[in-house]
Design an enzyme around this catalytic site. Structure first.
Site, PDB file in Angstrom:
ATOM      1  N   GLU A 152      12.939  23.822 -26.844  1.00 42.00           N
ATOM      2  CA  GLU A 152      13.622  25.094 -26.592  1.00 42.00           C
ATOM      3  C   GLU A 152      12.654  26.186 -27.061  1.00 42.00           C
ATOM      4  OE1 GLU A 152      17.145  25.666 -29.031  1.00 42.00           O
ATOM      5  OE2 GLU A 152      18.150  26.768 -27.438  1.00 42.00           O
ATOM      6  N   ASN A 190      21.801  24.999 -30.751  1.00 45.08           N
ATOM      7  CA  ASN A 190      22.648  24.883 -31.940  1.00 45.08           C
ATOM      8  C   ASN A 190      23.901  25.750 -31.871  1.00 45.08           C
ATOM      9  OD1 ASN A 190      21.462  22.825 -33.390  1.00 45.08           O
ATOM     10  ND2 ASN A 190      19.769  24.156 -33.994  1.00 45.08           N
TER      11      ASN A 190
HETATM   12  N1  3HC Z   1      10.653   8.110 -33.924  1.00 48.39           N
HETATM   13  C1  3HC Z   1      10.132   7.515 -32.836  1.00 48.39           C
HETATM   14  N2  3HC Z   1      10.859   6.751 -31.996  1.00 48.39           N
HETATM   15  C2  3HC Z   1      12.157   6.592 -32.273  1.00 48.39           C
HETATM   16  C3  3HC Z   1      12.785   7.177 -33.381  1.00 48.39           C
HETATM   17  C4  3HC Z   1      11.976   7.957 -34.230  1.00 48.39           C
HETATM   18  N3  3HC Z   1      12.452   8.567 -35.309  1.00 48.39           N
HETATM   19  N4  3HC Z   1      14.089   6.824 -33.378  1.00 48.39           N
HETATM   20  C5  3HC Z   1      14.290   6.055 -32.311  1.00 48.39           C
HETATM   21  N5  3HC Z   1      13.136   5.919 -31.647  1.00 48.39           N
HETATM   22  C6  3HC Z   1      12.918   5.133 -30.439  1.00 48.39           C
HETATM   23  C7  3HC Z   1      13.044   3.679 -30.726  1.00 48.39           C
HETATM   24  O1  3HC Z   1      11.800   3.129 -31.137  1.00 48.39           O
HETATM   25  C8  3HC Z   1      13.506   3.123 -29.414  1.00 48.39           C
HETATM   26  O2  3HC Z   1      12.450   2.899 -28.543  1.00 48.39           O
HETATM   27  P1  3HC Z   1      12.020   1.428 -28.143  1.00 48.39           P
HETATM   28  O3  3HC Z   1      13.097   0.477 -28.514  1.00 48.39           O
HETATM   29  O4  3HC Z   1      11.799   1.512 -26.672  1.00 48.39           O
HETATM   30  O5  3HC Z   1      10.783   1.203 -28.899  1.00 48.39           O
HETATM   31  C9  3HC Z   1      14.294   4.246 -28.788  1.00 48.39           C
HETATM   32  O6  3HC Z   1      13.956   5.430 -29.500  1.00 48.39           O
HETATM   33  C10 3HC Z   1      15.770   4.002 -28.886  1.00 48.39           C
HETATM   34  O7  3HC Z   1      16.086   3.765 -30.241  1.00 48.39           O
HETATM   35  P2  3HC Z   1      17.101   2.663 -30.760  1.00 48.39           P
HETATM   36  O8  3HC Z   1      17.066   1.491 -29.831  1.00 48.39           O
HETATM   37  O9  3HC Z   1      16.824   2.419 -32.201  1.00 48.39           O
HETATM   38  O10 3HC Z   1      18.529   3.347 -30.767  1.00 48.39           O
HETATM   39  P3  3HC Z   1      19.264   4.168 -29.660  1.00 48.39           P
HETATM   40  O11 3HC Z   1      19.114   3.569 -28.302  1.00 48.39           O
HETATM   41  O12 3HC Z   1      20.612   4.388 -30.221  1.00 48.39           O
HETATM   42  O13 3HC Z   1      18.518   5.572 -29.645  1.00 48.39           O
HETATM   43  C11 3HC Z   1      18.310   7.781 -30.391  1.00 48.39           C
HETATM   44  C12 3HC Z   1      18.348   6.323 -30.812  1.00 48.39           C
HETATM   45  C13 3HC Z   1      17.068   8.040 -29.565  1.00 48.39           C
HETATM   46  C14 3HC Z   1      18.251   8.586 -31.673  1.00 48.39           C
HETATM   47  C15 3HC Z   1      19.595   8.074 -29.548  1.00 48.39           C
HETATM   48  O14 3HC Z   1      20.726   7.617 -30.242  1.00 48.39           O
HETATM   49  C16 3HC Z   1      19.782   9.538 -29.231  1.00 48.39           C
HETATM   50  O15 3HC Z   1      19.200  10.069 -28.298  1.00 48.39           O
HETATM   51  N6  3HC Z   1      20.613  10.209 -30.062  1.00 48.39           N
HETATM   52  C17 3HC Z   1      20.869  11.629 -29.901  1.00 48.39           C
HETATM   53  C18 3HC Z   1      19.767  12.384 -30.569  1.00 48.39           C
HETATM   54  C19 3HC Z   1      19.964  13.860 -30.457  1.00 48.39           C
HETATM   55  O16 3HC Z   1      20.937  14.373 -29.923  1.00 48.39           O
HETATM   56  N7  3HC Z   1      19.013  14.589 -31.019  1.00 48.39           N
HETATM   57  C20 3HC Z   1      19.085  16.043 -31.083  1.00 48.39           C
HETATM   58  C21 3HC Z   1      19.575  16.462 -32.410  1.00 48.39           C
HETATM   59  S1  3HC Z   1      19.711  18.207 -32.538  1.00 48.39           S
HETATM   60  C22 3HC Z   1      18.217  18.678 -33.107  1.00 48.39           C
HETATM   61  O17 3HC Z   1      17.330  17.909 -33.418  1.00 48.39           O
HETATM   62  C23 3HC Z   1      18.044  20.148 -33.226  1.00 48.39           C
HETATM   63  C24 3HC Z   1      18.051  20.599 -34.631  1.00 48.39           C
HETATM   64  O18 3HC Z   1      17.793  21.990 -34.629  1.00 48.39           O
HETATM   65  C25 3HC Z   1      19.324  20.348 -35.368  1.00 48.39           C
END
Ligand code: 3HC
Length: 285
Positions: A152, A190
């Site tokens: 963003e 946000n």
């Molecule tokens: N760093 C790098 N890769 C990561 C990671 C991290 N911290 N966390 C997860 N991944 C990768 C994993 O390695 C995995 O990839 P792979 O299996 O192909 O190697 C892939 O992401 C999926 O992870 P998981 O299988 O462990 O778990 P999920 O399928 O549940 O995915 C998630 C996890 C990507 C976090 C998913 O749940 C998601 O998209 N959640 C929503 C996240 C979101 O909304 N974020 C925005 C937050 S708001 C923000 O940040 C703004 C701030 O201002 C507040």
């Protein structure tokens, strides 16, 4: 010529920005005053690259090359060569202004001064650096940075067209999709996301359902990848509380944006989510 950027702050967001940029072929100076934080960031970078090799998203040579593009520094060691300085330090306006003061005096006069703030006013940060305000811009990444596609991009009235264009270009070079917004409390992401998370705390506090049920309902019913309370733990409950306070102070409507007592209670108890091992959920086991 290889582009060089500096990322100031080696916490969750800063280290995520660094590995994303380095994986995209950009040289990065990862800056943090704390050696411990730099060591943690390096560990995270190695782990993420290892995972990418295992998943055949890159070769071992490419992973080695990505890691070799990062230098870990307690000062702004590559300031003079940097085309971008991206600040990703603590979400505190006074700390950010102090860092921006140092950035404005240390980095070259054509270096873009970006902040990964999730809600602090870009206009205010710009004002704190006087004539450099036209090079100040918001570059708001999402957690986990290597996975989430959006940047963003927040412009203030002082942000120049060139600064905006170069920021969009860098975001795309990093494999992200930049979308621009104006500088208002909480920006777009946000302003919309945090009241929903806060409402989930209210639903829990009012006894509508427990965290598992609230998250299960929102996940399955609204096709969210994770429920709002688990997402709050991922973001950090302190960050959620602070963003609600920015909305509360910046937008009026005191009842609408006040952080829920349940959220505040957990923050005050030191239960900040994934990063402390406990938030809404317990991650210690
Ligand atoms: N760093 C790098 N890769 C990561 C990671 C991290 N911290 N966390 C997860 N991944 C990768 C994993 O390695 C995995 O990839 P792979 O299996 O192909 O190697 C892939 O992401 C999926 O992870 P998981 O299988 O462990 O778990 P999920 O399928 O549940 O995915 C998630 C996890 C990507 C976090 C998913 O749940 C998601 O998209 N959640 C929503 C996240 C979101 O909304 N974020 C925005 C937050 S708001 C923000 O940040 C703004 C701030 O201002 C507040």
């Amino acid at each position: 010529m290889t582009q060089i950027i500096s990322v100031i702050g080696a916490g969750t967001m800063g280290s995520g920005i660094t590995i994303t940029a380095a994986s995209a072929g950009i040289e990065v100076c990862q800056v943090d005053v704390s050696q411990e934080q730099l060591d943690r960031a390096k560990f995270y970078h190695e782990k993420t690259l290892k995972r990418n090799v295992e998943k055949e998203r890159m070769t071992q040579d490419e992973a080695d090359a990505a890691l070799s593009r990062i230098c870990y520094c307690q000062d702004h060691a590559r300031a003079s060569e940097s085309s971008f300085a991206i600040e990703a330090a603590t979400e505190n306006s006074e700390i950010k202004k102090k860092i921006f003061g140092a950035m404005a005096s240390t980095y070259p006069s054509n270096c873009i001064l970006a902040t990964n703030t999730s809600s602090i006013s870009i206009t205010e940060i710009g004002k704190s650096v006087g004539e450099a305000a036209d090079r100040v811009i918001g570059m708001h990444f999402f957690n986990p940075v290597p996975v989430m596609k959006l940047v963003e991009v927040i412009k203030s009235p002082s942000t120049s067209k060139e600064t905006l264009a170069r920021t969009i270009e860098l975001s795309e070079q990093m494999g992200k999709t930049p979308i621009a917004a104006n500088d208002h409390p909480g920006f777009v992401s946000n302003r919309v996301l945090m009241p929903m998370i806060n409402e989930a705390f209210h639903a829990w506090n009012d006894g509508v359902a427990g965290p598992d049920e609230i998250d299960g309902i929102m996940k399955l019913g609204c096709a969210f990848p994770m429920g709002p309370l688990r997402l709050a733990d991922l973001i950090g409950l302190d960050v959620c509380r602070d963003i609600m306070l920015v909305l509360h102070e910046g937008l009026g409507h005191p009842d609408k944006y006040a952080p829920c007592a349940k959220l505040v209670e957990l923050v005050e108890a030191g239960h900040l989510g994934n990063k402390t091992g406990r938030g809404v959920y317990d991650y210690t086991s």
